[in-house]
Each structure stands twice: as structure tokens, then as C-alpha cells.
Scaffold this motif. Structure first.
Motif, PDB file in Angstrom:
ATOM      1  N   HIS A  18       0.873  -1.176   0.000  1.00 45.86           N
ATOM      2  CA  HIS A  18       0.000   0.000   0.000  1.00 45.86           C
ATOM      3  C   HIS A  18       0.904   1.218   0.000  1.00 45.86           C
ATOM      4  CE1 HIS A  18       0.901  -0.588   4.235  1.00 45.86           C
ATOM      5  NE2 HIS A  18       0.272   0.512   4.594  1.00 45.86           N
ATOM      6  N   ASP A  24       5.812   4.219   5.267  1.00 45.32           N
ATOM      7  CA  ASP A  24       6.719   3.237   5.868  1.00 45.32           C
ATOM      8  C   ASP A  24       6.774   1.934   5.065  1.00 45.32           C
ATOM      9  OD1 ASP A  24       4.020   3.101   6.752  1.00 45.32           O
ATOM     10  OD2 ASP A  24       4.573   1.714   8.343  1.00 45.32           O
ATOM     11  N   HIS A  25       6.225   1.955   3.843  1.00 45.97           N
ATOM     12  CA  HIS A  25       6.257   0.774   2.968  1.00 45.97           C
ATOM     13  C   HIS A  25       6.803   1.085   1.585  1.00 45.97           C
ATOM     14  CE1 HIS A  25       3.873  -1.750   5.742  1.00 45.97           C
ATOM     15  NE2 HIS A  25       3.554  -0.548   6.186  1.00 45.97           N
ATOM     16  N   ASP A  59       0.141  -4.240   5.894  1.00 47.19           N
ATOM     17  CA  ASP A  59      -0.521  -3.670   7.079  1.00 47.19           C
ATOM     18  C   ASP A  59      -1.965  -4.153   7.202  1.00 47.19           C
ATOM     19  OD1 ASP A  59       1.711  -2.284   7.846  1.00 47.19           O
ATOM     20  OD2 ASP A  59       0.906  -0.280   7.446  1.00 47.19           O
ATOM     21  N   HIS A  79      -1.326  -4.783  12.343  1.00 52.33           N
ATOM     22  CA  HIS A  79       0.013  -4.316  12.722  1.00 52.33           C
ATOM     23  C   HIS A  79       0.597  -5.030  13.915  1.00 52.33           C
ATOM     24  CE1 HIS A  79      -1.899  -1.146  10.397  1.00 52.33           C
ATOM     25  NE2 HIS A  79      -0.700  -0.704  10.099  1.00 52.33           N
ATOM     26  N   HIS A  86       4.972  -5.373  10.310  1.00 54.86           N
ATOM     27  CA  HIS A  86       5.488  -4.747  11.531  1.00 54.86           C
ATOM     28  C   HIS A  86       5.620  -5.721  12.705  1.00 54.86           C
ATOM     29  CE1 HIS A  86       5.355  -0.872   9.595  1.00 54.86           C
ATOM     30  NE2 HIS A  86       4.064  -0.974   9.340  1.00 54.86           N
TER      31      HIS A  86
HETATM   32 ZN   LIG Z   1       2.953   0.202   8.030  1.00 53.61          ZN
END
Ligand SMILES: [Zn+2]
Ligand SMILES: [Zn+2]
Length: 386
Positions: A113, A117-118, A220, A223, A315
Motif C-alpha cells: 500500500h 513506511d512501505h 498492514d 500491525h 510490523h
Molecule cells: Zn505500516
């Protein structure tokens, strides 16, 4: 009953520790927030997926760009409101190169997505690497062509320029475990699953590691492992195996539930058979559609309860803790996960994060905002620039 299409083609899967360490306010990701667990520790893994016959390579996710202060304005200007601490030592491109994987070998980058952070820093890949985005991404208002062309777009324009951007077709009628599926290489070795709710275009990967076993690359979809564990088919054992408990957190306990400060908030449910958390429906939630996200998580339980699937959410901090990473062991893959008993080994480690006996669980993974291996005090001012 979970059924998989048949194929004898497999992919080799290696895990990359993207070196992202962060803490985040729990209310963004999970509910109900438990006293003593107001902050979640997050690591961040990505995956190198390789067709074992053709050798074609794909990166599933890229973690966080290490120069996070150059993220699109709408992200960096608000990062510190929800993320108390953040450290990224390396871009995934550096980790690949250091591990002997040339960037020109990566045919595609798949974003589970579009969250910061990806998505890494796609501009560091050659233009021969295509970018694969999830269903609905391209036409969703406010995303393309990206920042700065759109001032409040959360994705950078330079990720898309000079390369093919592909949105796979999920309307072929293929479904797996109730999710629409796309056969990525067309040979049954690697599927993308349309797993909606977290944000537009969220996808999981389903990688065939042997003819009968799979890794579910979860992105995600949730999480924290306490969102899928325990559950009706995998209840808490009478005792959490001592070897998965951190030394300072071990003590004998007849009921695993009793080690927690607060057992499941609803007394009506069987505490040892109900997931500890749900996806966040709070105002600050990172889920654009919490209800739909929870439906996706509920479907995920069937994968979780299959002995032939190992779920790897991005995560889950036990993944880099217990499994070999490309960073440290470039030639080690995850394919023999079932033979090696990793599913059982990874099942209960998340309880170390929970408060118990009135005391918080694990300490924060990182304090402060970091740059080049040191705390960087001026970063918030830098991120808040126009
Ligand atoms: Zn994330
Ligand atoms: Zn996300």
C-alpha cells in the motif's frame, strides 16, 4: 475450508529487515488501548520474492526511506504527532546491493500500500523496475501524479516518473480465502490478494514456498499479532512457552491471560479464544475503513489457522528477531518455514509487548528521531518546513 489453486511452481522468499524502528501511539492501529500499552513498538520487514524457474525478482514493499525528512509535506509535517520515535539506518536499495542483489535485477517493486513506511524510495531503482500498485490506487483522487505536483499528496512524484506503473487486474474471478487474487507470474507461484480496508489499494502477497505451503506477506492488513491471536482455533496454551518470553518478563503463570494487566475488555468473550485487539476504529485510526479492515482480518484468521500458511505482517517485530534476514544471511530464505517449525516459534512472542502485573512490557525499541546513527535534535523543525 481454505483451498489453494494447484501449482508446482514456487518462489524463493527472502526477508529484508528494512532497518526501520519506530514507536507509534497504539490508538492509531489497535483498540481498545490497554493501560501500559499506549505505545506500540514497530519494526518493518520487506520481502525479496524470486520465481525459482525464471529467476525474475520482485520486492514486496520497501520499508521507509532513510531520509524520512524528505517525505511529502503532508506526511513529514505531522509525523511527530503520532510517532514518538523513529530511526532508519539504511535504504532497502543499500541492503540489496550489499547483499549482492543488483538493483537492475529487481523487475518490479510491489507496494502492499502507499503508506510512507512501505514505499521506500522508488526513485533509487533503475527505470527498468516497474512499480505495482493496488486496485483503485491510480484513479483515487489526491494521489497521482504525486507530491509536489499535488501539494498534499502523500506519495512522491519521482516514484512514478520514468517507469511503468502497473495496477493488476483483480476481476478475473480468481479468489483465495475469500480475497480477490491476481496470479502475479501467471504460474501459480505468487499471488497478490486484494485485502481492503487499511487504505485504497491495500494488498497482501501469497507466496508458494513448496507445492503445498505458503507465506502470506501481510503488509498492514494488521500491525500486531494480538489482532489475530489467540482465536477460537488457536487458543492460548495453558502456559506460554518460557523460551518465547523475554528473560526479564518470565514468571510461571497457570493462565496466560492472568499475566496481563488487563484481560480482554469484554468479559462476555472467552479470553483465551478471542484476539487480544481489534483494528483501531478511533478518530486517529490509520485505517480508512475500520469495519472493512476488521472483515479482512477476520478472513485472515483462516490463513492463520492453516498449518500450511505462515503469516508475516510487515510490523511483526518477532520476524527479524527470530528469522534469517537478507541483511545478515544473504543466501538464507524462508521457504522451509514449516519443516523448521517457525510458525509455532513465532506464535506467542508478541505477549512480551503487553503490560503485566501493572508494569509495561518491552521497552521502546527506539527513543528520539535519528539520522546517520545518532539522535538528531533539529529534525522536527526540519520536517515542519513548508
Ligand atoms: Zn505500516
Ligand atoms: Zn499502513
Amino acid at each position: 475450508m481454505l483451498e489453494f489453486p494447484k501449482s508446482d511452481r514456487t518462489v524463493r522468499v527472502r526477508m529484508v529487515d528494512t532497518t526501520t524502528l519506530m514507536t507509534i501511539k497504539s490508538q492509531v492501529l489497535i483498540q481498545p488501548v490497554q493501560p501500559g500499552h499506549e505505545i506500540l513498538n514497530l519494526t518493518d520487514v520487506a520481502f525479496l520474492v524470486e520465481d525459482e524457474v525464471s529467476g525474475e525478482k520482485v520486492m514486496f514493499d520497501l520499508g521507509t526511506r532513510k531520509d524520512y525528512w524528505n517525505l511529502p509535506a503532508v506526511i513529514r509535517q505531522h509525523l511527530d504527532e503520532l510517532i514518538p520515535s523513529l530511526r532508519i539506518d539504511k535504504d532497502v536499495t543499500e541492503i540489496l546491493s550489499e547483499s549482492g542483489v543488483p538493483l537492475s535485477d529487481i523487475g518490479s517493486v510491489v507496494w502492499s500500500h502507499y503508506h510512507w513506511d512501505h514505499i521506500g524510495n522508488v526513485a533509487l531503482f533503475p527505470s527498468s523496475t516497474s512499480l505495482v500498485v493496488g486496485p483503485g490506487f491510480k484513479s483515487h483522487p489526491g494521489l497521482l501524479p504525486g507530491f509536489p505536483d499535488i501539494a498534499d499528496s502523500p506519495v512522491p512524484t519521482d516514484a512514478f516518473s520514468r517507469r511503468e506503473v502497473v495496477e493488476p487486474d483483480f476481476a478475473t474471478g480468481l479468489t483465495i480465502g475469500g480475497f480477490r487474487a491476481h496470479d502475479f507470474f501467471g504460474n501459480g507461484s505468487f499471488y497478490l490478494l486484494d485485502t481492503p480496508g487499511h487504505c485504497v489499494g491495500h494488498m497482501c502477497g501469497l507466496a508458494r514456498t513448496t507445492a503445498e505451503t505458503f507465506l502470506l506477506l501481510g503488509g498492514d492488513i494488521c500491525h500486531f499479532s494480538g489482532v489475530i491471536r489467540p482465536n477460537a482455533d488457536l487458543p492460548f496454551p495453558a502456559e506460554i512457552p518460557t523460551e518465547v518470553l523475554d528473560k526479564e518478563l518470565r514468571f510461571p503463570s497457570p493462565c496466560p491471560c492472568s499475566i496481563f494487566t488487563a484481560c480482554h475488555p469484554s468479559a462476555k468473550v472467552d479470553q483465551d479464544k478471542t484476539p487480544f485487539y481489534e483494528v483501531s476504529g478511533y478518530k486517529e485510526s490509520a485505517f480508512t475503513d475500520p469495519e472493512l479492515s476488521q472483515q479482512s482480518v477476520n478472513k485472515l484468521l483462516e490463513f492463520e489457522n492453516s498449518p500450511d500458511v505462515l503469516i508475516c505482517i510487515a510490523h511483526d517485530s518477532d520476524l527479524p528477531r527470530y528469522l534469517p534476514t537478507l541483511n545478515e544471511f544473504p543466501s538464507s530464505d524462508l521457504n522451509a518455514w514449516k519443516e523448521k517449525g517457525w510458525k509455532a516459534k513465532l506464535r506467542w512472542g508478541w505477549v512480551n509487548e503487553l503490560p503485566r502485573g501493572g508494569q509495561p512490557g518491552r521497552k521502546p525499541l527506539v527513543d528520539g528521531y535519528w539520522r546517520d546513527g545518532k539522535v538528531w535534535d533539529e529534525v522536527v523543525a526540519t520536517m515542519h518546513r513548508e
